[in-house]
Design an enzyme around this catalytic site. Structure first.
Site, PDB file in Angstrom:
ATOM      1  CG  LEU A 253      -2.079   1.013   1.126  1.00 27.69           C
ATOM      2  CD1 LEU A 253      -3.143   0.570   0.121  1.00 27.69           C
ATOM      3  CD2 LEU A 253      -2.709   1.246   2.493  1.00 27.69           C
TER       4      LEU A 253
ATOM      5  CG  HIS B  78       5.454  -4.398 -17.851  1.00 29.02           C
ATOM      6  ND1 HIS B  78       6.507  -4.933 -17.164  1.00 29.02           N
ATOM      7  CD2 HIS B  78       5.176  -3.232 -17.214  1.00 29.02           C
ATOM      8  CE1 HIS B  78       6.858  -4.130 -16.165  1.00 29.02           C
ATOM      9  NE2 HIS B  78       6.058  -3.079 -16.178  1.00 29.02           N
ATOM     10  CB  VAL B  79       0.244  -1.928 -21.240  1.00 30.16           C
ATOM     11  CG1 VAL B  79       0.909  -2.479 -22.487  1.00 30.16           C
ATOM     12  CG2 VAL B  79      -0.946  -2.816 -20.831  1.00 30.16           C
ATOM     13  N   GLY B  80       0.995  -1.227 -17.728  1.00 29.76           N
ATOM     14  CA  GLY B  80       0.390  -0.502 -16.608  1.00 29.76           C
ATOM     15  C   GLY B  80       0.450   1.007 -16.739  1.00 29.76           C
TER      16      GLY B  80
ATOM     17  CD  GLU C 292       7.364  -8.194 -17.681  1.00 28.01           C
ATOM     18  OE1 GLU C 292       7.926  -7.169 -18.096  1.00 28.01           O
ATOM     19  OE2 GLU C 292       6.569  -8.200 -16.741  1.00 28.01           O
TER      20      GLU C 292
ATOM     21  NE  ARG D 284       9.674  -4.249 -12.045  1.00 30.61           N
ATOM     22  CZ  ARG D 284       8.990  -3.176 -12.450  1.00 30.61           C
ATOM     23  NH1 ARG D 284       7.705  -3.252 -12.743  1.00 30.61           N
ATOM     24  NH2 ARG D 284       9.604  -2.013 -12.593  1.00 30.61           N
TER      25      ARG D 284
HETATM   26  P1  NAP Z   1       6.076   2.436  -3.117  1.00 32.82           P
HETATM   27  O1  NAP Z   1       5.369   3.724  -2.948  1.00 32.82           O
HETATM   28  O2  NAP Z   1       7.493   2.325  -2.694  1.00 32.82           O
HETATM   29  O3  NAP Z   1       5.193   1.321  -2.360  1.00 32.82           O
HETATM   30  C1  NAP Z   1       5.644   0.032  -2.142  1.00 32.82           C
HETATM   31  C2  NAP Z   1       4.761  -0.625  -1.105  1.00 32.82           C
HETATM   32  O4  NAP Z   1       5.137  -1.992  -0.992  1.00 32.82           O
HETATM   33  C3  NAP Z   1       4.873  -0.017   0.270  1.00 32.82           C
HETATM   34  O5  NAP Z   1       3.606   0.073   0.844  1.00 32.82           O
HETATM   35  C4  NAP Z   1       5.736  -0.995   1.053  1.00 32.82           C
HETATM   36  O6  NAP Z   1       5.376  -0.939   2.427  1.00 32.82           O
HETATM   37  C5  NAP Z   1       5.357  -2.305   0.386  1.00 32.82           C
HETATM   38  N1  NAP Z   1       6.399  -3.310   0.453  1.00 32.82           N
HETATM   39  C6  NAP Z   1       7.701  -3.191   0.077  1.00 32.82           C
HETATM   40  N2  NAP Z   1       8.361  -4.328   0.298  1.00 32.82           N
HETATM   41  C7  NAP Z   1       7.468  -5.192   0.831  1.00 32.82           C
HETATM   42  C8  NAP Z   1       7.560  -6.531   1.296  1.00 32.82           C
HETATM   43  N3  NAP Z   1       8.708  -7.220   1.264  1.00 32.82           N
HETATM   44  N4  NAP Z   1       6.435  -7.125   1.764  1.00 32.82           N
HETATM   45  C9  NAP Z   1       5.272  -6.452   1.813  1.00 32.82           C
HETATM   46  N5  NAP Z   1       5.130  -5.174   1.384  1.00 32.82           N
HETATM   47  C10 NAP Z   1       6.221  -4.557   0.905  1.00 32.82           C
HETATM   48  O7  NAP Z   1       6.045   1.970  -4.635  1.00 32.82           O
HETATM   49  P2  NAP Z   1       5.012   2.363  -5.787  1.00 32.82           P
HETATM   50  O8  NAP Z   1       5.397   3.666  -6.381  1.00 32.82           O
HETATM   51  O9  NAP Z   1       3.626   2.206  -5.272  1.00 32.82           O
HETATM   52  O10 NAP Z   1       5.347   1.216  -6.872  1.00 32.82           O
HETATM   53  C11 NAP Z   1       5.242  -0.131  -6.520  1.00 32.82           C
HETATM   54  C12 NAP Z   1       5.777  -1.036  -7.612  1.00 32.82           C
HETATM   55  O11 NAP Z   1       4.831  -1.164  -8.655  1.00 32.82           O
HETATM   56  C13 NAP Z   1       7.049  -0.597  -8.335  1.00 32.82           C
HETATM   57  O12 NAP Z   1       8.204  -0.843  -7.580  1.00 32.82           O
HETATM   58  C14 NAP Z   1       6.999  -1.419  -9.595  1.00 32.82           C
HETATM   59  O13 NAP Z   1       7.656  -2.659  -9.393  1.00 32.82           O
HETATM   60  C15 NAP Z   1       5.494  -1.655  -9.807  1.00 32.82           C
HETATM   61  N6  NAP Z   1       5.004  -0.934 -10.987  1.00 32.82           N
HETATM   62  C16 NAP Z   1       4.494  -1.629 -12.044  1.00 32.82           C
HETATM   63  C17 NAP Z   1       4.014  -0.948 -13.150  1.00 32.82           C
HETATM   64  C18 NAP Z   1       3.451  -1.650 -14.330  1.00 32.82           C
HETATM   65  O14 NAP Z   1       3.515  -1.137 -15.417  1.00 32.82           O
HETATM   66  N7  NAP Z   1       2.851  -2.825 -14.160  1.00 32.82           N
HETATM   67  C19 NAP Z   1       4.067   0.443 -13.187  1.00 32.82           C
HETATM   68  C20 NAP Z   1       4.583   1.114 -12.113  1.00 32.82           C
HETATM   69  C21 NAP Z   1       5.049   0.416 -11.002  1.00 32.82           C
HETATM   70  P3  NAP Z   1       6.403  -1.409   3.577  1.00 32.82           P
HETATM   71  O15 NAP Z   1       7.692  -0.729   3.274  1.00 32.82           O
HETATM   72  O16 NAP Z   1       5.772  -0.971   4.864  1.00 32.82           O
HETATM   73  O17 NAP Z   1       6.496  -2.887   3.487  1.00 32.82           O
HETATM   74  C1  8YV Z   2       7.366   0.811 -17.041  1.00 29.66           C
HETATM   75  C2  8YV Z   2       7.052   0.069 -14.636  1.00 29.66           C
HETATM   76  O1  8YV Z   2       6.725   0.056 -18.022  1.00 29.66           O
HETATM   77  O2  8YV Z   2       7.418   2.136 -13.591  1.00 29.66           O
HETATM   78  C3  8YV Z   2       7.562   0.929 -13.536  1.00 29.66           C
HETATM   79  O3  8YV Z   2       8.100   0.360 -12.573  1.00 29.66           O
HETATM   80  O4  8YV Z   2       7.030  -1.111 -14.532  1.00 29.66           O
HETATM   81  C4  8YV Z   2       6.489   0.697 -15.841  1.00 29.66           C
HETATM   82  O5  8YV Z   2       5.971   1.960 -15.613  1.00 29.66           O
HETATM   83  C5  8YV Z   2       8.740   0.337 -17.034  1.00 29.66           C
HETATM   84  O6  8YV Z   2       9.515   0.789 -15.991  1.00 29.66           O
HETATM   85  C6  8YV Z   2       9.376   0.749 -18.345  1.00 29.66           C
HETATM   86  O7  8YV Z   2      10.572   0.246 -18.449  1.00 29.66           O
END
Ligand code: NAP
Ligand code: 8YV
Length: 311
Positions: A144, A270-272, A252, A223
């Protein structure tokens, strides 16, 4: 002019701005002047390979296009005094919208319904089967943080009951579960939105998926490494896990063939964050971080692991 190594693609807009300050060398073109490279522009998928880090002894800063940076060895970077920046916040709403769309499409069976209409099956065989309502669901959010909170905010419209699991309890009006399996038992939908990397590797394992159960829906927008993909395929095949909606995968762009044939699974490449608007904002922040570092030695959005260098 400074020498920048480009790893992966960049947009035309990024290139135009970068060329005002940097001579750009592309890793994809092979040879590059390692000793001259002071800056790297990369992305969350390609990261910075260890041999590239080793070949650039004067590297000062890495700018990552993406908020997730698990493909970058930040320990090595920090030890060498290299600042790493990423692109937090500018993509929160987009990734949250993608997540909501995955949940809606899964519950309402949109992919099958669309095929039913398009293929003429409606005309030939009659109405499509009923689907499940996406309203009033118990939803568990694994992670969260910035995006997890944006997902929770958007889920309010669907009257969701929000549960969450993180390592530390947050000051939020949702039900906290210190144990992930306990949360999986308590909810109907599990949304993964933690960072990748060792601390979350296969955190969604067979036990968690069994707890989510035959009526449960697993949504992964974090991820691929967060979910044990082999165990997930097996759980879906056995009917121990009901549905999955996935934007990310362990290797991927490879997706296990078994997933491609399952009607209870939705697959995205992977189009989030992949809209023109959000990618432009991410690209701007990548360039802003690089220029900020040139001007002041500091970046706008350092990753936590190098924040102590960003002073
Ligand atoms: P963030 O603000 O750093 O939030 C990460 C959350 O995960 C925090 O609430 C953290 O809380 C929790 N967390 C971290 N390690 C953990 C663990 N071992 N067990 C349980 N909870 C854990 O990050 P964000 O900006 O929301 O982004 C999150 C992730 O989304 C990115 O790192 C990336 O991998 C992914 N993402 C994917 C896409 C996509 O295109 N699909 C796009 C953007 C991001 P605690 O520290 O209290 O545990
Ligand atoms: C991107 C993502 O697709 O921000 C991230 O962590 O997974 C996505 O927004 C990726 O980083 C592009 O390389």
């Amino acid at each position: 002019m400074h020498d920048l190594l480009q790893i992966g693609g960049i947009t035309d807009g990024m290139r135009t701005r970068l060329e005002e300050h940097f001579t750009i060398h592309k890793l994809s073109e092979g040879a590059y002047p390692g000793a001259a490279i002071t800056h790297v522009a990369t992305n969350g998928h390609d990261g910075v390979p260890a041999d590239v880090l080793a070949a650039c002894p004067n590297l000062k800063m890495v700018s990552c296009y993406g908020v997730g940076y698990d493909a970058i060895d930040t320990k090595v970077a920090a030890d060498r005094g290299i600042i790493v920046s990423h692109t937090p916040n500018v993509l929160n709403d987009e990734v949250a919208s993608t997540t909501i769309m995955l949940m809606l499409a899964s519950f309402r069976n949109f992919m099958a319904d669309e095929a039913h209409a398009r293929s003429g099956t409606w005309e030939a065989n009659g109405n499509a089967p009923l689907s499940r309502s996406a309203d009033n669901r118990r939803v568990g959010i694994l992670g969260l943080g910035r995006i997890g909170q944006a997902i929770a905010d958007k889920l309010a419209v669907f009257n969701a009951e929000i549960h969450y699991h993180t390592r530390s309890k947050k000051d939020v009006p949702y039900t906290y579960h210190p144990d992930l399996t306990d949360m999986a038992k308590a909810v109907e939908v599990l949304i993964c939105i933690t960072p990748g990397g060792p601390s979350t590797q296969h955190i969604v394992n067979e036990e968690v998926m069994n707890a989510l159960g035959p009526e449960g829906t697993l949504i992964n927008v974090s991820r691929g490494s967060v979910v044990d993909e082999t165990a997930m395929v097996k759980a879906l095949q056995d009917g121990r896990l009901g549905n999955a909606a996935l934007d990310v995968f362990e290797a991927e762009p490879k997706i296990p063939d078994a997933l491609k044939t399952m009607s209870n699974v939705i697959l995205l490449p992977h189009v989030g964050s992949a809209t023109h608007e959000t990618r432009a904002a991410m690209g701007d922040l990548v360039v802003d971080n690089l220029i900020s570092h040139l001007n002041s030695g500091k970046v706008l959005t350092s990753v936590p692991e190098t924040a102590h260098l960003n002073v």
